[in-house]
Design a protein around this motif. Structure first.
Motif, PDB file in Angstrom:
ATOM      1  N   LEU A 157       0.827  -1.201   0.000  1.00 57.83           N
ATOM      2  CA  LEU A 157       0.000   0.000   0.000  1.00 57.83           C
ATOM      3  C   LEU A 157       0.871   1.264   0.000  1.00 57.83           C
ATOM      4  O   LEU A 157       0.632   2.202  -0.765  1.00 57.83           O
ATOM      5  N   GLU A 158       1.896   1.258   0.841  1.00 58.16           N
ATOM      6  CA  GLU A 158       2.808   2.413   0.883  1.00 58.16           C
ATOM      7  C   GLU A 158       3.512   2.575  -0.468  1.00 58.16           C
ATOM      8  O   GLU A 158       3.700   3.683  -0.960  1.00 58.16           O
ATOM      9  N   GLU A 159       3.878   1.458  -1.052  1.00 60.44           N
ATOM     10  CA  GLU A 159       4.621   1.505  -2.313  1.00 60.44           C
ATOM     11  C   GLU A 159       3.765   2.120  -3.433  1.00 60.44           C
ATOM     12  O   GLU A 159       4.229   2.977  -4.171  1.00 60.44           O
ATOM     13  N   VAL A 160       2.482   1.676  -3.512  1.00 59.68           N
ATOM     14  CA  VAL A 160       1.663   2.200  -4.612  1.00 59.68           C
ATOM     15  C   VAL A 160       1.346   3.682  -4.394  1.00 59.68           C
ATOM     16  O   VAL A 160       1.279   4.453  -5.353  1.00 59.68           O
ATOM     17  N   LEU A 161       1.183   4.075  -3.120  1.00 59.16           N
ATOM     18  CA  LEU A 161       0.970   5.503  -2.845  1.00 59.16           C
ATOM     19  C   LEU A 161       2.185   6.308  -3.286  1.00 59.16           C
ATOM     20  O   LEU A 161       2.067   7.408  -3.826  1.00 59.16           O
ATOM     21  N   ASP A 162       3.350   5.720  -3.053  1.00 57.07           N
ATOM     22  CA  ASP A 162       4.590   6.388  -3.442  1.00 57.07           C
ATOM     23  C   ASP A 162       4.698   6.496  -4.969  1.00 57.07           C
ATOM     24  O   ASP A 162       5.041   7.543  -5.506  1.00 57.07           O
ATOM     25  N   VAL A 163       4.344   5.395  -5.659  1.00 58.53           N
ATOM     26  CA  VAL A 163       4.459   5.394  -7.127  1.00 58.53           C
ATOM     27  C   VAL A 163       3.581   6.484  -7.745  1.00 58.53           C
ATOM     28  O   VAL A 163       3.989   7.163  -8.689  1.00 58.53           O
ATOM     29  N   VAL A 164       2.383   6.665  -7.191  1.00 61.20           N
ATOM     30  CA  VAL A 164       1.487   7.685  -7.777  1.00 61.20           C
ATOM     31  C   VAL A 164       1.685   9.059  -7.121  1.00 61.20           C
ATOM     32  O   VAL A 164       0.918   9.993  -7.360  1.00 61.20           O
ATOM     33  N   TYR A 184      -9.289  16.548  -9.016  1.00 57.03           N
ATOM     34  CA  TYR A 184      -9.649  15.480  -9.956  1.00 57.03           C
ATOM     35  C   TYR A 184      -8.420  14.633 -10.310  1.00 57.03           C
ATOM     36  O   TYR A 184      -8.471  13.401 -10.356  1.00 57.03           O
ATOM     37  N   GLY A 185      -7.292  15.320 -10.514  1.00 55.55           N
ATOM     38  CA  GLY A 185      -6.062  14.610 -10.885  1.00 55.55           C
ATOM     39  C   GLY A 185      -5.593  13.677  -9.768  1.00 55.55           C
ATOM     40  O   GLY A 185      -5.099  12.582 -10.027  1.00 55.55           O
ATOM     41  N   MET A 186      -5.750  14.137  -8.510  1.00 63.46           N
ATOM     42  CA  MET A 186      -5.347  13.287  -7.381  1.00 63.46           C
ATOM     43  C   MET A 186      -6.233  12.041  -7.310  1.00 63.46           C
ATOM     44  O   MET A 186      -5.766  10.944  -7.009  1.00 63.46           O
ATOM     45  N   ARG A 187      -7.530  12.225  -7.580  1.00 65.86           N
ATOM     46  CA  ARG A 187      -8.429  11.046  -7.578  1.00 65.86           C
ATOM     47  C   ARG A 187      -8.033  10.065  -8.684  1.00 65.86           C
ATOM     48  O   ARG A 187      -8.079   8.846  -8.493  1.00 65.86           O
ATOM     49  N   GLN A 188      -7.660  10.620  -9.841  1.00 68.71           N
ATOM     50  CA  GLN A 188      -7.231   9.737 -10.932  1.00 68.71           C
ATOM     51  C   GLN A 188      -5.993   8.947 -10.509  1.00 68.71           C
ATOM     52  O   GLN A 188      -5.884   7.754 -10.754  1.00 68.71           O
ATOM     53  N   ARG A 189      -5.066   9.650  -9.859  1.00 66.45           N
ATOM     54  CA  ARG A 189      -3.834   8.969  -9.437  1.00 66.45           C
ATOM     55  C   ARG A 189      -4.133   7.934  -8.351  1.00 66.45           C
ATOM     56  O   ARG A 189      -3.553   6.848  -8.327  1.00 66.45           O
ATOM     57  N   LEU A 190      -5.084   8.269  -7.454  1.00 64.89           N
ATOM     58  CA  LEU A 190      -5.477   7.289  -6.443  1.00 64.89           C
ATOM     59  C   LEU A 190      -6.128   6.073  -7.118  1.00 64.89           C
ATOM     60  O   LEU A 190      -5.955   4.941  -6.672  1.00 64.89           O
ATOM     61  N   GLY A 191      -6.846   6.344  -8.223  1.00 59.71           N
ATOM     62  CA  GLY A 191      -7.445   5.239  -8.986  1.00 59.71           C
ATOM     63  C   GLY A 191      -6.367   4.316  -9.540  1.00 59.71           C
ATOM     64  O   GLY A 191      -6.507   3.085  -9.519  1.00 59.71           O
ATOM     65  N   VAL A 192      -5.288   4.917 -10.015  1.00 61.01           N
ATOM     66  CA  VAL A 192      -4.175   4.087 -10.509  1.00 61.01           C
ATOM     67  C   VAL A 192      -3.575   3.304  -9.347  1.00 61.01           C
ATOM     68  O   VAL A 192      -3.274   2.109  -9.465  1.00 61.01           O
ATOM     69  N   ALA A 193      -3.438   3.974  -8.180  1.00 62.46           N
ATOM     70  CA  ALA A 193      -2.887   3.282  -7.003  1.00 62.46           C
ATOM     71  C   ALA A 193      -3.763   2.085  -6.647  1.00 62.46           C
ATOM     72  O   ALA A 193      -3.258   0.992  -6.347  1.00 62.46           O
ATOM     73  N   ALA A 194      -5.099   2.283  -6.675  1.00 62.62           N
ATOM     74  CA  ALA A 194      -6.022   1.190  -6.345  1.00 62.62           C
ATOM     75  C   ALA A 194      -5.818   0.026  -7.315  1.00 62.62           C
ATOM     76  O   ALA A 194      -5.842  -1.145  -6.919  1.00 62.62           O
ATOM     77  N   SER A 195      -5.608   0.356  -8.580  1.00 65.23           N
ATOM     78  CA  SER A 195      -5.372  -0.701  -9.575  1.00 65.23           C
ATOM     79  C   SER A 195      -4.067  -1.430  -9.288  1.00 65.23           C
ATOM     80  O   SER A 195      -3.976  -2.657  -9.404  1.00 65.23           O
ATOM     81  N   LEU A 196      -3.043  -0.659  -8.893  1.00 63.03           N
ATOM     82  CA  LEU A 196      -1.722  -1.272  -8.665  1.00 63.03           C
ATOM     83  C   LEU A 196      -1.720  -2.199  -7.455  1.00 63.03           C
ATOM     84  O   LEU A 196      -0.878  -3.090  -7.357  1.00 63.03           O
ATOM     85  N   LEU A 197      -2.681  -1.974  -6.525  1.00 66.52           N
ATOM     86  CA  LEU A 197      -2.771  -2.869  -5.361  1.00 66.52           C
ATOM     87  C   LEU A 197      -2.981  -4.314  -5.804  1.00 66.52           C
ATOM     88  O   LEU A 197      -2.669  -5.244  -5.072  1.00 66.52           O
TER      89      LEU A 197
END
Ligand SMILES: Nc1ncnc2c1ncn2[C@@H]1O[C@H](COP(=O)(O)OP(=O)(O)OP(=O)(O)O)[C@@H](O)[C@H]1O
Length: 320
Positions: free
Chosen positions: A115-122, A137-150
């Motif tokens: 979880l820490e790693e994906v937060l870091d990546v985005v 909006y951009g932060m939500r998109q990046r969080l969406g990518v983080a959720a996918s990377l989980l």
């Protein structure tokens, strides 16, 4: 070397009533590449991605994801696939971290540290403990990518990830996709922005009205691109047009918007502009219309709202 394609879609068709939203398209995405499905609004990009995720069924054709089909593997076809169609959704009253923790629980947990790693990546580590309701909006998109990377995917599918973002958000999203590609992830994204696809994709399928208008590498696309166009404003457009009459390497035309449009190889355009100055014609402006690849995109997708600057043959007063 792994020869199995990440995505191998063959002859895929989806109709809605009499509309063929996707009409017999084939897309092959190799493992490890960043692949763009590019097209104007309504081209059928989202419909194609929905079929990939099994959200709708094709009327004809087969979609293999890492060799599996919905027919033979059911939902297991999505093993190793993550992403989102349109925009990701989160609970606004929870923090970014809490949202990700909830999603991880639903998936049966995540390895320690992921979880820490994906937060870091985005690049969301510093904002992870703030409520999503306050995110841009951009932060939500990046969080969406983080959720996918989980889900530790091998293939990340993003539907117009930069849509609706401001310039800084677009830059961050492109940088993120490049970082993910650098880590070996296969990325399939849709876009309506040629510049975006040119910057981050290896291969592209250009769709228009459900069909494929081009399929190949960005380098192949470049060889098809027309000469660059420039908007030219002078103190005497009539004489400027006259001086272009014997210059067969360039086209100078009057755009309906009243400016002159010069199209041709850069050295020829430069020589022509020099001749204007020598003839005491004042140069008020010389600005690029759009990049050659953008011009090609509008030609291939036949977008009527972009004809005036990109289709010199249709302009009035063409001198050639
Ligand atoms: N559920 C549906 N019912 C009827 N028509 C649909 C449906 N979904 C999509 N369409 C139509 O199919 C065509 C392709 O739509 P799609 O959303 O796939 O295009 P797109 O390339 O993703 O466009 P955009 O960039 O606007 O999202 C459009 O004409 C759209 O109106």
């Amino acid at each position: 070397m792994n020869d199995i394609l990440a995505v191998d879609a063959q002859g895929v068709t989806k109709t809605y009533g009499s509309l063929r939203a996707v009409d017999d398209i084939s897309v092959r995405v190799a493992a490890g590449e960043v692949y763009g499905v590019l097209g104007p609004n309504g081209a059928g990009k989202t419909t194609f991605l929905r079929m990939l995720f099994g959200l709708i069924r094709p009327d004809a054709g087969t979609i293999r994801v890492f060799g599996k089909t919905w027919e033979d593997s059911g939902v297991r076809v999505l093993d190793g696939v993550a992403g989102f169609i349109e925009s990701p959704r989160f609970y606004p009253y929870l923090t970014g971290r809490q949202n990700l923790e909830g999603l991880a629980l639903l998936d049966g947990g995540t390895p320690t540290g992921l979880l820490e790693e994906v937060l870091d990546v985005v690049e969301m580590s510093e904002r992870a403990d703030q409520k999503v309701g306050g995110y841009s909006y951009g932060m939500r998109q990046r969080l969406g990518v983080a959720a996918s990377l989980l889900r530790e995917p091998r293939l990340l599918v993003l539907d117009e990830p930069a849509n609706g973002l401001d310039p800084a958000g677009i830059r961050d999203m492109r940088a993120l996709v490049k970082r993910l590609a650098g880590r070996g992830l296969t990325v399939l994204l849709s876009s309506h922005d040629m510049e975006e696809v040119e910057e981050i994709c290896d291969n592209v399928t250009i769709m228009t009205r459900g069909t494929v208008a081009f399929h190949g590498t960005i380098a192949q696309l470049r060889t098809m691109a027309p000469d660059p166009g420039h908007v030219l404003a002078t103190t005497d457009d009539v004489r400027a047009l006259k001086l272009a009459e014997n210059r067969f390497a360039i086209t100078v035309a009057r755009d309906p918007g009243a400016a002159l449009i010069v199209t041709g190889p850069p050295t020829e355009v430069s020589s022509y502009v020099g001749s204007l100055v020598s003839a005491d014609i004042g140069l008020l402006a010389l600005t690029p219309t759009r990049t050659p690849l953008e011009a090609l995109f509008f030609m291939l997708t036949d977008d009527p709202t972009h004809q005036s600057l990109d289709r010199p043959a249709q302009l009035q007063d063409t001198l050639r």
